[in-house]
Design a protein around this motif. Structure first.
Motif, PDB file in Angstrom:
ATOM      1  N   ALA A   1     -23.542 -31.553   3.006  1.00 44.21           N
ATOM      2  CA  ALA A   1     -22.908 -32.711   2.446  1.00 44.21           C
ATOM      3  C   ALA A   1     -21.509 -32.584   2.220  1.00 44.21           C
ATOM      4  O   ALA A   1     -20.534 -33.190   2.524  1.00 44.21           O
ATOM      5  N   PHE A   2     -21.200 -31.373   1.416  1.00 42.31           N
ATOM      6  CA  PHE A   2     -19.814 -31.002   0.938  1.00 42.31           C
ATOM      7  C   PHE A   2     -18.980 -31.010   2.382  1.00 42.31           C
ATOM      8  O   PHE A   2     -17.854 -31.381   2.575  1.00 42.31           O
ATOM      9  N   SER A   3     -19.445 -30.134   3.108  1.00 44.60           N
ATOM     10  CA  SER A   3     -18.612 -29.374   4.147  1.00 44.60           C
ATOM     11  C   SER A   3     -18.475 -30.554   5.332  1.00 44.60           C
ATOM     12  O   SER A   3     -17.297 -30.731   5.745  1.00 44.60           O
ATOM     13  N   THR A   4     -19.235 -31.268   5.695  1.00 47.39           N
ATOM     14  CA  THR A   4     -19.231 -32.332   6.931  1.00 47.39           C
ATOM     15  C   THR A   4     -18.547 -33.478   6.301  1.00 47.39           C
ATOM     16  O   THR A   4     -17.669 -33.999   6.969  1.00 47.39           O
ATOM     17  N   THR A   5     -18.740 -33.863   5.102  1.00 46.14           N
ATOM     18  CA  THR A   5     -17.987 -35.080   4.658  1.00 46.14           C
ATOM     19  C   THR A   5     -16.667 -34.802   4.388  1.00 46.14           C
ATOM     20  O   THR A   5     -15.705 -35.483   4.614  1.00 46.14           O
ATOM     21  N   ALA A   6     -16.241 -33.487   3.963  1.00 51.27           N
ATOM     22  CA  ALA A   6     -14.720 -33.054   3.662  1.00 51.27           C
ATOM     23  C   ALA A   6     -13.872 -32.873   5.174  1.00 51.27           C
ATOM     24  O   ALA A   6     -12.899 -33.371   5.463  1.00 51.27           O
TER      25      ALA A   6
ATOM     26  N   ARG B   1     -10.342 -38.257  -5.081  1.00 53.43           N
ATOM     27  CA  ARG B   1      -9.848 -37.992  -6.446  1.00 53.43           C
ATOM     28  C   ARG B   1      -8.927 -36.534  -6.535  1.00 53.43           C
ATOM     29  O   ARG B   1      -8.021 -36.477  -6.755  1.00 53.43           O
ATOM     30  N   TYR B   2      -9.767 -35.690  -6.037  1.00 52.55           N
ATOM     31  CA  TYR B   2      -9.139 -33.998  -6.070  1.00 52.55           C
ATOM     32  C   TYR B   2      -8.762 -33.586  -4.717  1.00 52.55           C
ATOM     33  O   TYR B   2      -8.470 -32.334  -4.672  1.00 52.55           O
ATOM     34  N   GLY B   3      -8.958 -34.285  -3.552  1.00 53.59           N
ATOM     35  CA  GLY B   3      -8.579 -33.849  -2.231  1.00 53.59           C
ATOM     36  C   GLY B   3      -9.460 -33.216  -1.591  1.00 53.59           C
ATOM     37  O   GLY B   3     -10.684 -32.863  -1.949  1.00 53.59           O
ATOM     38  N   ARG B   4      -9.304 -33.058  -0.209  1.00 54.41           N
ATOM     39  CA  ARG B   4     -10.195 -32.626   0.804  1.00 54.41           C
ATOM     40  C   ARG B   4     -10.562 -30.934   0.767  1.00 54.41           C
ATOM     41  O   ARG B   4     -11.714 -30.543   0.868  1.00 54.41           O
ATOM     42  N   ARG B   5      -9.438 -30.340   0.551  1.00 53.03           N
ATOM     43  CA  ARG B   5      -9.532 -28.690   0.804  1.00 53.03           C
ATOM     44  C   ARG B   5     -10.480 -27.903   0.108  1.00 53.03           C
ATOM     45  O   ARG B   5     -11.153 -27.301   0.401  1.00 53.03           O
ATOM     46  N   PRO B   6     -10.680 -27.951  -1.288  1.00 51.45           N
ATOM     47  CA  PRO B   6     -11.357 -27.333  -2.045  1.00 51.45           C
ATOM     48  C   PRO B   6     -12.759 -27.587  -1.802  1.00 51.45           C
ATOM     49  O   PRO B   6     -13.572 -26.578  -1.494  1.00 51.45           O
ATOM     50  N   PHE B   7     -13.520 -28.718  -1.680  1.00 53.23           N
ATOM     51  CA  PHE B   7     -14.541 -29.008  -1.014  1.00 53.23           C
ATOM     52  C   PHE B   7     -14.934 -28.552   0.064  1.00 53.23           C
ATOM     53  O   PHE B   7     -16.155 -28.280   0.689  1.00 53.23           O
ATOM     54  N   MET B   8     -14.008 -28.842   1.115  1.00 51.39           N
ATOM     55  CA  MET B   8     -14.342 -28.118   2.609  1.00 51.39           C
ATOM     56  C   MET B   8     -14.316 -26.684   2.489  1.00 51.39           C
ATOM     57  O   MET B   8     -15.469 -26.297   3.138  1.00 51.39           O
TER      58      MET B   8
END
Length: 386
Positions: A110-115, A68-75
């Protein structure tokens, strides 16, 4: 042929190497640290479970948010919190606070590896996905070879404070590299419910779950089994890493040219043979042979299954598809360690590895019955798109 070794691909692979190195620095040393805090054996297991369970719970949520919001901020935020969590261990004074930190650490994992894992699927050309995932997976293999040895050395020769600083520094490097990477995905914000799971990849994720059960047993109990037959516990993992390093580029190219099923079916068979060989091992030769077979089998099957997972998914739902796959893998490792731990307690290590081969057979049956046909049908469509 589309170019694989682009700058973003190299940068994300390097970021993954440093991120997993940080994880593996703590993998063998966290139990020792918990003991220093006065923790019991059950609390050691609880700490490991808190990390894994937090990751399993949050991965599906992260996958939908990525789409929905893109990969970068969550990574970026995931890596930042992961680094701070590493450093915060040095400030912990009791078991209750450590367990709370383990939950936060698991969420950031979870956030970093999934992103990161989803970002790499955006970067790799569709026509070279098997090869690309194989090379990307080498970052985790390298971290497995470096992290545990370095972590034990830092703990024994320096202190836990130095260990946590090194883990935080390694994560910080991953953060800086990821921050400098140009990510092609554009957010697709809009109305509609965020998907927690991608239904189209549930069958391949189920096959992955049963393969991960075996991986959980291998990582948890091969060191103990090796010691029981007077073999250096590091021997299996060193030989396994070398075999995996040799096979992954070859298997990845075969998966791209011949199809994932061409690689997955024989790889699962070899994995089952590795477990039977391990169950019969009585010394160094048996351990080495089992490690070679497991490196070839698991090292070929795991990235091919991940590539199959992405091939079956809608391109607009890669985040959810990646989260579904990683959730299955995490859950398999966690449950495998627990269930096979009970088996080892009552029946011994050889029986544990022999019975683990049944899990590989289940994975193979699931793939043949529910994955191979839709995967073969999707091949021309995705090849044309690539």
């Amino acid at each position: 042929m589309e170019r694989l070794w682009t700058r973003p691909f190299i940068q994300m692979t390097v970021a993954m190497l440093f991120l997993f190195t940080a994880l593996y620095l703590l993998l063998p040393t966290m139990p020792l640290y918990i003991k220093q805090l006065g923790g019991s054996e059950s609390q050691v297991g609880l700490a490991a479970g808190a990390f894994t369970l937090a990751a399993v719970v949050f991965r599906p949520i992260v996958g939908g948010l990525l789409d929905r919001y893109g990969r970068r901020p969550f990574m970026i935020w995931g890596l930042l919190v992961f680094a701070l969590s590493m450093y915060a261990y040095d400030w912990i004074a009791g078991i209750a606070a450590l367990l709370a930190l383990r939950v936060l650490h698991g969420v950031s994992w979870a956030f970093s590896t999934t992103a990161v894992g989803t970002t790499i699927t955006d970067i790799i050309p569709a026509s070279r996905r098997g090869e690309g995932m194989g090379w990307f997976g080498m970052a985790m293999t390298g971290a497995m070879a470096i992290g545990p040895v370095l972590g034990i050395w830092l703990m024994n020769n320096h202190s836990s404070r130095v260990l946590f600083f090194a883990a935080a520094a390694s994560t910080a490097i991953a953060l800086l590299v990821a921050y400098a990477t140009k990510i092609p995905f554009q957010p697709k914000a809009g109305a509609g419910r965020i998907a927690l799971f991608e239904k189209s990849v549930l069958p391949v994720s189920a096959a992955t779950f049963f393969l991960a059960v075996v991986y959980g047993g291998i990582t948890a109990f091969v060191p103990l089994f090796s010691e029981s037959i007077q073999v250096n516990p590091g021997t299996f993992f060193l030989v396994y890493a070398l075999a995996l390093t040799a096979i992954r580029p070859v298997a990845g190219k075969l998966a791209d040219r011949k199809g994932a099923a061409y690689v997955i079916v024989p790889s699962l068979i070899v994995t089952g043979l590795a477990l039977l060989t391990l169950s019969a091992a009585a010394g160094l030769v048996g351990i080495i042979l089992a490690a070679v077979l497991y490196g070839i089998g698991f090292g070929s099957a795991q990235p091919a299954l991940q590539a199959a997972n992405l091939r079956l998914a809608d391109p607009d739902k890669r985040g959810a598809a990646t989260a579904t796959y990683m959730t299955a893998f995490d859950l398999g490792i966690g449950l495998g360690s627990i269930v096979l731990g009970w088996v080892s307690q009552y029946a011994g290590y050889p029986f544990l590895f022999a019975i683990s081969s049944i899990s590989v057979v289940i994975s193979l049956i699931l793939f043949l019955l529910f994955v191979r046909r839709p995967l073969t049908a999707s091949q021309p469509r995705h090849s044309a798109a690539g």
